[in-house]
Motif scaffolding. Structure first.
Motif, PDB file in Angstrom:
ATOM      1  N   PRO A 204       0.802  -1.226   0.000  1.00 35.38           N
ATOM      2  CA  PRO A 204       0.000   0.000   0.000  1.00 35.38           C
ATOM      3  C   PRO A 204       0.833   1.273   0.000  1.00 35.38           C
ATOM      4  O   PRO A 204       0.476   2.259  -0.660  1.00 35.38           O
ATOM      5  N   VAL A 205       1.946   1.263   0.748  1.00 37.43           N
ATOM      6  CA  VAL A 205       2.809   2.450   0.768  1.00 37.43           C
ATOM      7  C   VAL A 205       3.417   2.685  -0.604  1.00 37.43           C
ATOM      8  O   VAL A 205       3.437   3.817  -1.115  1.00 37.43           O
ATOM      9  N   LEU A 206       3.915   1.615  -1.236  1.00 36.28           N
ATOM     10  CA  LEU A 206       4.480   1.761  -2.578  1.00 36.28           C
ATOM     11  C   LEU A 206       3.425   2.243  -3.567  1.00 36.28           C
ATOM     12  O   LEU A 206       3.696   3.108  -4.415  1.00 36.28           O
ATOM     13  N   GLY A 207       2.217   1.681  -3.462  1.00 34.97           N
ATOM     14  CA  GLY A 207       1.150   2.107  -4.364  1.00 34.97           C
ATOM     15  C   GLY A 207       0.832   3.581  -4.220  1.00 34.97           C
ATOM     16  O   GLY A 207       0.680   4.303  -5.219  1.00 34.97           O
ATOM     17  N   SER A 208       0.734   4.062  -2.982  1.00 40.29           N
ATOM     18  CA  SER A 208       0.439   5.481  -2.761  1.00 40.29           C
ATOM     19  C   SER A 208       1.583   6.371  -3.232  1.00 40.29           C
ATOM     20  O   SER A 208       1.354   7.434  -3.826  1.00 40.29           O
ATOM     21  N   LEU A 209       2.824   5.950  -2.971  1.00 42.85           N
ATOM     22  CA  LEU A 209       3.969   6.750  -3.416  1.00 42.85           C
ATOM     23  C   LEU A 209       4.021   6.837  -4.939  1.00 42.85           C
ATOM     24  O   LEU A 209       4.360   7.893  -5.501  1.00 42.85           O
ATOM     25  N   LEU A 210       3.686   5.740  -5.613  1.00 46.04           N
ATOM     26  CA  LEU A 210       3.680   5.767  -7.076  1.00 46.04           C
ATOM     27  C   LEU A 210       2.588   6.694  -7.609  1.00 46.04           C
ATOM     28  O   LEU A 210       2.767   7.349  -8.644  1.00 46.04           O
ATOM     29  N   PHE A 298     -12.714  12.418   7.165  1.00 44.96           N
ATOM     30  CA  PHE A 298     -11.479  13.033   7.642  1.00 44.96           C
ATOM     31  C   PHE A 298     -10.996  14.176   6.755  1.00 44.96           C
ATOM     32  O   PHE A 298     -10.082  14.905   7.135  1.00 44.96           O
ATOM     33  N   GLY A 299     -11.581  14.337   5.557  1.00 47.85           N
ATOM     34  CA  GLY A 299     -11.173  15.413   4.666  1.00 47.85           C
ATOM     35  C   GLY A 299      -9.782  15.235   4.089  1.00 47.85           C
ATOM     36  O   GLY A 299      -9.071  16.218   3.850  1.00 47.85           O
ATOM     37  N   ILE A 300      -9.380  13.992   3.842  1.00 41.97           N
ATOM     38  CA  ILE A 300      -8.053  13.684   3.300  1.00 41.97           C
ATOM     39  C   ILE A 300      -8.228  13.032   1.933  1.00 41.97           C
ATOM     40  O   ILE A 300      -9.153  12.237   1.724  1.00 41.97           O
ATOM     41  N   GLU A 301      -7.351  13.351   0.992  1.00 40.77           N
ATOM     42  CA  GLU A 301      -7.438  12.757  -0.341  1.00 40.77           C
ATOM     43  C   GLU A 301      -7.286  11.243  -0.255  1.00 40.77           C
ATOM     44  O   GLU A 301      -6.468  10.725   0.507  1.00 40.77           O
ATOM     45  N   SER A 302      -8.071  10.533  -1.058  1.00 36.84           N
ATOM     46  CA  SER A 302      -8.081   9.075  -0.992  1.00 36.84           C
ATOM     47  C   SER A 302      -6.755   8.459  -1.419  1.00 36.84           C
ATOM     48  O   SER A 302      -6.441   7.331  -1.019  1.00 36.84           O
ATOM     49  N   ARG A 303      -5.948   9.177  -2.200  1.00 37.36           N
ATOM     50  CA  ARG A 303      -4.679   8.598  -2.636  1.00 37.36           C
ATOM     51  C   ARG A 303      -3.672   8.488  -1.488  1.00 37.36           C
ATOM     52  O   ARG A 303      -2.607   7.894  -1.653  1.00 37.36           O
ATOM     53  N   ASN A 304      -3.994   9.061  -0.322  1.00 38.16           N
ATOM     54  CA  ASN A 304      -3.164   8.897   0.873  1.00 38.16           C
ATOM     55  C   ASN A 304      -3.479   7.609   1.628  1.00 38.16           C
ATOM     56  O   ASN A 304      -2.934   7.389   2.714  1.00 38.16           O
ATOM     57  N   LEU A 305      -4.339   6.780   1.069  1.00 34.97           N
ATOM     58  CA  LEU A 305      -4.805   5.587   1.779  1.00 34.97           C
ATOM     59  C   LEU A 305      -3.645   4.696   2.218  1.00 34.97           C
ATOM     60  O   LEU A 305      -3.579   4.254   3.370  1.00 34.97           O
ATOM     61  N   LEU A 307      -0.551   5.451   2.741  1.00 31.72           N
ATOM     62  CA  LEU A 307       0.315   6.095   3.725  1.00 31.72           C
ATOM     63  C   LEU A 307      -0.297   6.086   5.116  1.00 31.72           C
ATOM     64  O   LEU A 307       0.417   6.257   6.109  1.00 31.72           O
ATOM     65  N   ILE A 308      -1.615   5.879   5.201  1.00 34.00           N
ATOM     66  CA  ILE A 308      -2.291   5.872   6.498  1.00 34.00           C
ATOM     67  C   ILE A 308      -2.505   4.449   7.006  1.00 34.00           C
ATOM     68  O   ILE A 308      -2.466   4.199   8.214  1.00 34.00           O
ATOM     69  N   THR A 309      -2.705   3.509   6.108  1.00 29.85           N
ATOM     70  CA  THR A 309      -3.021   2.135   6.525  1.00 29.85           C
ATOM     71  C   THR A 309      -1.794   1.239   6.619  1.00 29.85           C
ATOM     72  O   THR A 309      -1.941   0.031   6.814  1.00 29.85           O
ATOM     73  N   TRP A 310      -0.571   1.784   6.514  1.00 34.31           N
ATOM     74  CA  TRP A 310       0.616   0.927   6.583  1.00 34.31           C
ATOM     75  C   TRP A 310       0.739   0.174   7.910  1.00 34.31           C
ATOM     76  O   TRP A 310       1.268  -0.949   7.930  1.00 34.31           O
ATOM     77  N   PRO A 311       0.283   0.715   9.073  1.00 35.89           N
ATOM     78  CA  PRO A 311       0.379  -0.100  10.302  1.00 35.89           C
ATOM     79  C   PRO A 311      -0.408  -1.400  10.217  1.00 35.89           C
ATOM     80  O   PRO A 311      -0.112  -2.350  10.946  1.00 35.89           O
ATOM     81  N   MET A 312      -1.400  -1.450   9.340  1.00 37.79           N
ATOM     82  CA  MET A 312      -2.173  -2.675   9.173  1.00 37.79           C
ATOM     83  C   MET A 312      -1.267  -3.818   8.712  1.00 37.79           C
ATOM     84  O   MET A 312      -1.337  -4.940   9.231  1.00 37.79           O
ATOM     85  N   PRO A 354     -11.919   9.526  15.575  1.00 36.40           N
ATOM     86  CA  PRO A 354     -12.174  10.939  15.276  1.00 36.40           C
ATOM     87  C   PRO A 354     -11.324  11.512  14.152  1.00 36.40           C
ATOM     88  O   PRO A 354     -11.735  12.460  13.487  1.00 36.40           O
ATOM     89  N   ASN A 355     -10.114  10.965  13.939  1.00 41.62           N
ATOM     90  CA  ASN A 355      -9.235  11.537  12.919  1.00 41.62           C
ATOM     91  C   ASN A 355      -8.271  10.470  12.422  1.00 41.62           C
ATOM     92  O   ASN A 355      -8.235   9.342  12.933  1.00 41.62           O
ATOM     93  N   ALA A 356      -7.470  10.844  11.426  1.00 41.75           N
ATOM     94  CA  ALA A 356      -6.557   9.892  10.797  1.00 41.75           C
ATOM     95  C   ALA A 356      -5.427   9.481  11.732  1.00 41.75           C
ATOM     96  O   ALA A 356      -4.898   8.371  11.614  1.00 41.75           O
ATOM     97  N   LEU A 357      -5.032  10.353  12.668  1.00 39.27           N
ATOM     98  CA  LEU A 357      -3.951  10.010  13.590  1.00 39.27           C
ATOM     99  C   LEU A 357      -4.369   8.876  14.523  1.00 39.27           C
ATOM    100  O   LEU A 357      -3.608   7.929  14.754  1.00 39.27           O
ATOM    101  N   VAL A 358      -5.569   8.958  15.055  1.00 38.67           N
ATOM    102  CA  VAL A 358      -6.079   7.895  15.927  1.00 38.67           C
ATOM    103  C   VAL A 358      -6.335   6.622  15.126  1.00 38.67           C
ATOM    104  O   VAL A 358      -6.345   5.514  15.669  1.00 38.67           O
ATOM    105  N   MET A 359      -6.503   6.773  13.831  1.00 37.91           N
ATOM    106  CA  MET A 359      -6.778   5.627  12.967  1.00 37.91           C
ATOM    107  C   MET A 359      -5.580   4.684  12.873  1.00 37.91           C
ATOM    108  O   MET A 359      -5.751   3.484  12.622  1.00 37.91           O
ATOM    109  N   LEU A 360      -4.358   5.189  13.093  1.00 37.32           N
ATOM    110  CA  LEU A 360      -3.155   4.368  12.930  1.00 37.32           C
ATOM    111  C   LEU A 360      -3.139   3.149  13.851  1.00 37.32           C
ATOM    112  O   LEU A 360      -2.953   2.018  13.379  1.00 37.32           O
TER     113      LEU A 360
END
Length: 475
Positions: A204-210, A298-305, A307-312, A354-360
């Motif tokens: 997922p991180v590579l996909g988002s970076l690309l 959260f008001g964040i662009e979906s292409r950041n997905l 970068l946010i879900t890497w802890p998964m 509540p937000n993307a930070l707590v989502m990690l």
């Protein structure tokens, strides 16, 4: 008096040195000896060695590496495709529709693919399927490049990909039984399943970076996925072909029916497969809602997905690797219940995040629960089934992904009506309830007192004659 008692004290001390250790249940203290410390270290080393025991087989190490590389491309696609679909359609239903083709093909083709896996070369099936997937990725990249991509083409693509995955999934897992000793099959399948979680953290991180890269984008990402698969296809010819199982050379439909009845007649397999099916159908579609959760809540662009879900992926790899040594032990059923509930809890917590930070940390919990649940469930299913049925039984473990696509369509439409977080709460609580009911039933089931091959022979005797009568041409 003190002088006269001194020899007695010394004599008593000398006698105590030669006394045997305290029996279990007696009161007192024993001083740990060097030998006991050495035994403790040996036990720890033995436990670690048991977890990675299948890695002692060279062919398994190569099979594991090639599988991880291939799933790196697959994980990148599972991140890039929902983002492309959400950008095209702008809602959760578009994402669910684009992802639906994958599961539909798994559901209808998977059982037949499992029957073919038991009678054909595993390597040939994997090579053919991965070649088709690489061509598919290249075509999607080309459509994006020329600006002709639409949601319907993404659905057609995932439908084709699902048909290919229906062959590669059972083939890869059943292939383990061809390259490791029988006693290591459960451990090998668990390590292979755990290895698939590593791409979930990096892919997922590579996909988002690309997607962010100015000269690559979505089209370049698909071309890179195709290139990764080409490398694995060439390397597969270093592996042995994989011997077909000793199964009757009759109708594939008959073999499929035999496999289904075999799994149904074994209560433990039946409960394991039902748990995998229902938990995946309720908690699994959370991935379809994540792009909408980022943008609409959260008001964040979906292409950041990615970068946010890497802890998964990190949780999937670490916890999945930890439970690989639990397969086949008395703790397996309990850990399976706990981790399936952890998966449902993580999905439900997304509904109140509540937000993307707590989502990690929440997605870390989801990754941990999903990986451990799937690893233990799949490994136990294969470990408790007869070798000649491995392909067909393994194919049944992929049916939940097909059902997940159907339920994902429904959850996606409901999310557009009531909101992403409310749907996530419903999904998570449903998965917890199912896990508690079926997990408790499995915990209370007794271990079979007969050998597996005896059960197989009984099933075949009861099944082969009526099935043959049905399949016999009528005059």
């Amino acid at each position: 008096m003190a002088a006269s008692s001194l020899p007695a004290v010394i004599g008593a001390a000398l006698c105590l040195r030669h006394l045997p250790p305290l029996a279990r249940g007696e009161r007192g203290f024993t001083r740990p000896s060097c030998a006991s410390s050495i035994r403790s270290r040996d036990m720890i080393r033995a436990g670690i060695g048991q977890t990675f025991e299948a890695f002692g087989v060279g062919l398994f190490r190569l099979h594991w590496l090639l599988t991880v590389m291939a799933f790196m491309a697959f994980s990148m696609n599972f991140t890039v495709l929902p983002i492309v679909a959400f950008d095209l359609g702008g809602d959760n239903s578009s994402v669910a529709l684009a992802m639906a083709g994958n599961g539909v093909a798994w559901f209808f083709i998977g059982p037949f693919a499992g029957a073919l896996t038991d009678r054909l070369s595993k390597r040939r099936l994997i090579v053919m399927a991965q070649t088709a997937i690489a061509i598919n990725y290249a075509l999607i990249g080309f459509l994006i490049l020329i600006g002709r991509i639409e949601v319907i083409w993404l659905t057609v693509s995932t439908l084709f990909l699902g048909a290919c995955f229906a062959f590669t999934g059972p083939s890869r897992r059943a292939y383990v039984a061809d390259i490791v000793p029988p006693r290591l099959v459960g451990n090998g399948v668990a390590l292979l399943q755990t290895g698939l979680t590593f791409p979930q953290s990096v892919g997922p991180v590579l996909g988002s970076l690309l997607l962010f890269a100015p000269f690559i984008g979505a089209d370049g990402a698909y071309f890179i996925m195709a290139a990764i698969l080409v490398i694995t296809i060439v390397s597969l010819f270093l592996m042995p072909p994989g011997s077909p199982r000793n199964v009757p050379r009759g109708s594939v439909v008959r073999e499929l029916i035999l496999g289904l009845r075999y799994a149904w007649r074994q209560p433990r397999l039946r409960v394991l497969l039902a748990t995998l099916l229902l938990v995946s159908a309720t908690a699994g579609p959370y991935q379809n809602v994540l792009p909408g959760l980022l943008e609409n809540v959260f008001g964040i662009e979906s292409r950041n997905l990615g970068l946010i879900t890497w802890p998964m992926g990190v949780g999937s790899f670490v916890v999945g690797l930890s439970v690989a040594g639990v397969v086949g032990t008395r703790w397996s059923a309990g850990v399976l219940l706990v981790m399936s509930c952890a998966l449902g809890l993580g999905v439900a917590l997304l509904g109140v995040t509540p937000n993307a930070l707590v989502m990690l940390p929440v997605v870390f919990l989801i990754g941990s629960g999903f990986s451990a649940f799937q690893t233990l469930n799949t490994a136990e299913v294969i470990r408790q089934s007869e070798r000649e049925f491995h392909g067909r039984v393994t194919a049944l473990t992929f049916l939940p992904f097909g059902v997940q696509s159907f339920t994902g369509l429904g959850f996606g439409q409901v999310a557009d009506m009531i909101g992403e977080q409310d749907v996530l709460i419903i999904m998570g609580l449903s998965a917890i309830a199912i896990s508690l009911v079926l997990g408790t039933i499995y915990l209370r089931m007794k271990t079979p007192t007969i050998e597996v091959h005896e059960a197989v022979e009984r099933v075949v005797r009861r099944t082969l004659r009526p099935v043959a009568a049905v399949m016999r041409p009528q005059k």
